[in-house]
Design a protein around this motif. Structure first.
Motif, mmCIF file in Angstrom:
data_model
loop_
_atom_site.group_PDB
_atom_site.id
_atom_site.type_symbol
_atom_site.label_atom_id
_atom_site.label_comp_id
_atom_site.label_asym_id
_atom_site.label_seq_id
_atom_site.Cartn_x
_atom_site.Cartn_y
_atom_site.Cartn_z
ATOM 1 N N LYS A 49 1.047 -1.116 0.180
ATOM 2 C CA LYS A 49 0.312 -0.289 0.260
ATOM 3 C C LYS A 49 0.512 1.137 0.249
ATOM 4 O O LYS A 49 0.260 2.140 0.609
ATOM 5 C CB LYS A 49 -1.082 -0.127 1.481
ATOM 6 N N GLN A 50 2.298 1.674 -0.305
ATOM 7 C CA GLN A 50 3.001 2.533 -0.721
ATOM 8 C C GLN A 50 2.557 3.223 -1.946
ATOM 9 O O GLN A 50 1.629 2.966 -2.983
ATOM 10 C CB GLN A 50 3.777 2.157 -0.632
ATOM 11 N N HIS A 51 2.379 4.768 -1.667
ATOM 12 C CA HIS A 51 1.675 5.225 -2.423
ATOM 13 C C HIS A 51 3.190 5.114 -4.103
ATOM 14 O O HIS A 51 4.118 4.771 -4.590
ATOM 15 C CB HIS A 51 1.814 6.837 -2.433
ATOM 16 N N PRO A 52 1.622 5.132 -5.365
ATOM 17 C CA PRO A 52 2.736 5.157 -6.412
ATOM 18 C C PRO A 52 3.865 5.638 -6.391
ATOM 19 O O PRO A 52 5.253 5.914 -7.662
ATOM 20 C CB PRO A 52 2.029 5.253 -7.746
ATOM 21 N N GLY A 53 3.621 7.509 -5.375
ATOM 22 C CA GLY A 53 4.620 8.066 -6.486
ATOM 23 C C GLY A 53 5.779 8.134 -5.788
ATOM 24 O O GLY A 53 6.746 8.931 -6.722
ATOM 25 N N SER A 54 5.907 7.649 -4.907
ATOM 26 C CA SER A 54 7.522 7.413 -4.367
ATOM 27 C C SER A 54 8.325 5.856 -4.320
ATOM 28 O O SER A 54 9.469 5.658 -4.366
ATOM 29 C CB SER A 54 7.085 6.296 -2.194
ATOM 30 N N LEU A 55 7.270 5.106 -5.595
ATOM 31 C CA LEU A 55 7.618 3.614 -6.351
ATOM 32 C C LEU A 55 8.397 3.882 -7.631
ATOM 33 O O LEU A 55 8.421 5.751 -8.134
ATOM 34 C CB LEU A 55 6.830 2.924 -6.803
ATOM 35 N N GLY A 56 8.958 3.507 -7.889
ATOM 36 C CA GLY A 56 9.455 3.609 -9.224
ATOM 37 C C GLY A 56 10.092 2.300 -10.337
ATOM 38 O O GLY A 56 9.410 1.474 -9.813
ATOM 39 N N GLU A 61 9.309 -3.302 -12.678
ATOM 40 C CA GLU A 61 9.678 -4.522 -12.284
ATOM 41 C C GLU A 61 9.525 -5.892 -11.893
ATOM 42 O O GLU A 61 9.274 -6.689 -11.814
ATOM 43 C CB GLU A 61 11.438 -4.468 -12.704
ATOM 44 N N GLN A 62 9.582 -5.071 -10.405
ATOM 45 C CA GLN A 62 9.605 -6.216 -9.175
ATOM 46 C C GLN A 62 7.843 -6.877 -9.435
ATOM 47 O O GLN A 62 7.629 -7.905 -9.462
ATOM 48 C CB GLN A 62 9.841 -5.780 -7.858
ATOM 49 N N VAL A 79 -0.989 -6.355 -20.248
ATOM 50 C CA VAL A 79 -2.432 -5.720 -20.117
ATOM 51 C C VAL A 79 -1.619 -4.917 -18.576
ATOM 52 O O VAL A 79 -1.422 -3.537 -18.353
ATOM 53 C CB VAL A 79 -3.217 -5.942 -19.681
ATOM 54 N N ALA A 80 -1.024 -5.403 -17.423
ATOM 55 C CA ALA A 80 -0.556 -4.744 -16.432
ATOM 56 C C ALA A 80 0.787 -3.720 -16.510
ATOM 57 O O ALA A 80 0.692 -2.856 -16.196
ATOM 58 C CB ALA A 80 -0.174 -6.056 -15.648
ATOM 59 N N LEU A 81 1.188 -4.084 -17.535
ATOM 60 C CA LEU A 81 2.608 -3.253 -18.177
ATOM 61 C C LEU A 81 1.778 -1.574 -18.497
ATOM 62 O O LEU A 81 2.325 -0.702 -18.367
ATOM 63 C CB LEU A 81 3.429 -4.331 -19.091
ATOM 64 N N ASN A 82 0.956 -1.548 -19.639
ATOM 65 C CA ASN A 82 -0.075 -0.866 -20.016
ATOM 66 C C ASN A 82 -0.582 -0.008 -19.064
ATOM 67 O O ASN A 82 -0.414 1.341 -18.962
ATOM 68 C CB ASN A 82 -0.997 -1.274 -21.056
ATOM 69 N N ALA A 83 -1.172 -0.813 -18.098
ATOM 70 C CA ALA A 83 -1.431 -0.230 -17.051
ATOM 71 C C ALA A 83 -0.595 1.102 -16.521
ATOM 72 O O ALA A 83 -0.894 1.775 -16.205
ATOM 73 C CB ALA A 83 -2.272 -1.436 -16.455
ATOM 74 N N LEU A 84 0.847 0.264 -16.183
ATOM 75 C CA LEU A 84 1.574 0.273 -15.057
ATOM 76 C C LEU A 84 2.040 2.168 -15.780
ATOM 77 O O LEU A 84 2.890 2.992 -15.589
ATOM 78 C CB LEU A 84 2.503 0.138 -14.564
ATOM 79 N N VAL A 85 2.189 2.024 -17.436
ATOM 80 C CA VAL A 85 2.733 3.372 -18.246
ATOM 81 C C VAL A 85 2.453 3.530 -18.360
ATOM 82 O O VAL A 85 2.994 5.035 -18.253
ATOM 83 C CB VAL A 85 3.158 2.569 -19.121
ATOM 84 N N LYS A 90 1.565 8.561 -18.507
ATOM 85 C CA LYS A 90 0.515 10.279 -18.186
ATOM 86 C C LYS A 90 -0.396 10.322 -16.714
ATOM 87 O O LYS A 90 -0.327 11.936 -17.582
ATOM 88 C CB LYS A 90 -0.620 8.921 -18.924
ATOM 89 N N PHE A 91 -0.455 9.494 -16.560
ATOM 90 C CA PHE A 91 -1.263 10.252 -14.753
ATOM 91 C C PHE A 91 -0.021 11.228 -14.027
ATOM 92 O O PHE A 91 -0.302 12.231 -13.373
ATOM 93 C CB PHE A 91 -1.217 8.953 -14.393
ATOM 94 N N LEU A 92 1.298 9.993 -13.832
ATOM 95 C CA LEU A 92 2.440 10.599 -12.789
ATOM 96 C C LEU A 92 3.112 12.131 -13.381
ATOM 97 O O LEU A 92 3.370 12.894 -12.631
ATOM 98 C CB LEU A 92 2.690 9.471 -11.481
ATOM 99 N N ALA A 93 3.478 11.905 -14.437
ATOM 100 C CA ALA A 93 4.590 12.303 -15.881
ATOM 101 C C ALA A 93 4.932 11.919 -14.930
ATOM 102 O O ALA A 93 6.606 12.464 -15.402
ATOM 103 C CB ALA A 93 3.788 13.947 -15.690
ATOM 104 N N VAL A 94 5.887 10.912 -14.866
ATOM 105 C CA VAL A 94 7.285 10.521 -14.322
ATOM 106 C C VAL A 94 8.128 9.325 -15.578
ATOM 107 O O VAL A 94 7.231 8.535 -15.527
ATOM 108 C CB VAL A 94 6.967 9.258 -12.831
ATOM 109 N N ASP A 95 8.606 9.464 -15.417
ATOM 110 C CA ASP A 95 9.393 8.486 -16.925
ATOM 111 C C ASP A 95 10.073 7.268 -16.307
ATOM 112 O O ASP A 95 11.499 8.109 -16.279
ATOM 113 C CB ASP A 95 10.775 9.856 -18.081
ATOM 114 N N VAL A 96 9.673 6.432 -16.708
ATOM 115 C CA VAL A 96 10.074 5.113 -15.958
ATOM 116 C C VAL A 96 11.952 4.485 -16.757
ATOM 117 O O VAL A 96 12.230 3.564 -16.120
ATOM 118 C CB VAL A 96 9.394 4.236 -15.263
ATOM 119 N N GLY A 97 11.343 5.192 -17.404
ATOM 120 C CA GLY A 97 12.461 4.959 -19.193
ATOM 121 C C GLY A 97 12.133 2.984 -19.333
ATOM 122 O O GLY A 97 11.583 3.049 -19.455
#
Length: 330
Positions: A49-56, A61-62, A79-85, A90-97
């Motif tokens: 239950k960590q906030h996605p903004g604090s994850l990367g 990958e985990q 599908v799971a990958l598409n959701a997280l991308v 798009k939502f958090l505007a974070v480039d995960v590379g």
């Protein structure tokens, strides 16, 4: 009313509600919204239950590697990958590379297809509106969700077409209208008209419309043309607005009828509504229609998806003959 968008606050404070609001602002289909929210929720729970903004990236990958260990399919992992991308880019505007994870194994599974005689046997065990629905899926190649979402106006008797609105991928397309089903469809529309007239007399009758259509056509909800072709037997409460209205038949009602019919027909194959779509494509191939035509009727964006049916087509008389069939001692 599982396919009706649930209401969210105008200024949501909960993270998943904020994500829903963002998805709706981009115009994605409701099924996409449901899928993305489902996988984001699983991702959050996986990471305690960590906030996605604090994850990367490493946390994504985990999670994807975890799905591989759990032996999920390639499509599920994708599908799971598409959701997280979507969540990060798009939502958090974070480039995960570029993400590095172990891909799931590609298990190629052939679709369950009913033979023509099996389709006829299943239809013989169905009655009334359920028989018409299954015959229409088999005769047009529609998915069950597309069938249930049909409105009266989507049946075009003049052009012999069925207009499939917001199909998979939120795309519209047209498919064939089986001529043998025209009389039954006209009777079904008459039934819908009578039921709708009674609903209006009882103070109901305003069918569900997506937000954009409701704003564009404020009176359309009470018009016969917009009523569902296969309405539910009872009035229900719209989870979005709280209004009592008649929605379309619930998918489980159709699934239950198909399972019973397959069992009563003595067919030892899985009882799946999607198998009638598979059977439609396979039988068209057997009749000599080209893959491109079948691709358009099914609404596949990639022809490689349609090519799966070449592996299950009946080759009798036109393809390879088994060497066993040449033995005279059997």
């Amino acid at each position: 009313m599982d396919d009706v968008r649930h209401g969210i606050p105008e200024y949501p404070t909960r993270f998943l509600d904020q994500l829903r609001q963002h998805i709706r602002s981009t115009g994605l289909a409701y099924r996409t919204e449901q899928t993305y929210v489902h996988w984001v929720r699983r991702y959050i729970l996986f990471h305690k239950k960590q906030h996605p903004g604090s994850l990367g990236a490493k946390h994504i990958e985990q999670f994807l590697n975890h799905l591989t260990v759990r032996s999920c399919s390639v499509s599920t992992q994708r599908v799971a990958l598409n959701a997280l991308v979507y969540l990060y880019r798009k939502f958090l505007a974070v480039d995960v590379g570029d993400l590095e994870f172990k891909p799931a194994r590609a298990n190629r599974r052939l679709p369950v297809v009913y033979s023509r005689s099996e389709v006829a046997a299943i239809l013989s065990k169905l009655k009334g509106v359920h028989r018409l629905m299954v015959a229409l899926m088999y005769g047009s190649g529609m998915r069950s969700a597309e069938l249930l979402s049909l409105r009266v106006k989507d049946i075009d008797f003049d052009s012999n077409n069925i207009i499939v609105r917001s199909g998979k991928g939120n795309k519209d397309r047209s498919t064939m209208l089986p001529q043998r089903l025209v009389p039954a469809l006209k009777r079904q529309i008459c039934t819908v008209e009578l039921l709708h007239a009674q609903d209006l007399a009882d103070g109901f009758g305003a069918v569900y419309l997506p937000d954009a259509l409701e704003r564009k056509y404020p009176n359309a909800a009470e018009e016969t043309a917009w009523q569902f072709l296969f309405p539910a037997s009872r009035i229900g409460r719209d989870p979005r607005s709280g209004v009592l209205r008649r929605h379309h038949l619930h998918p489980t009602a159709l699934t239950r009828q198909i399972r019973r019919a397959v069992r009563n027909a003595g067919i030892h194959k899985p009882a799946r509504s999607h198998s009638f779509r598979h059977s439609f494509a396979t039988h068209l191939l057997e009749d000599g229609y080209d893959l491109r035509t079948i691709q358009e009727l099914l609404g596949h964006s990639d022809i490689t998806t349609t090519e799966i049916y070449t592996h299950v087509v009946n080759r009798g008389g036109r393809g390879v003959v088994s060497p066993t069939d040449a033995l005279h001692s059997l």
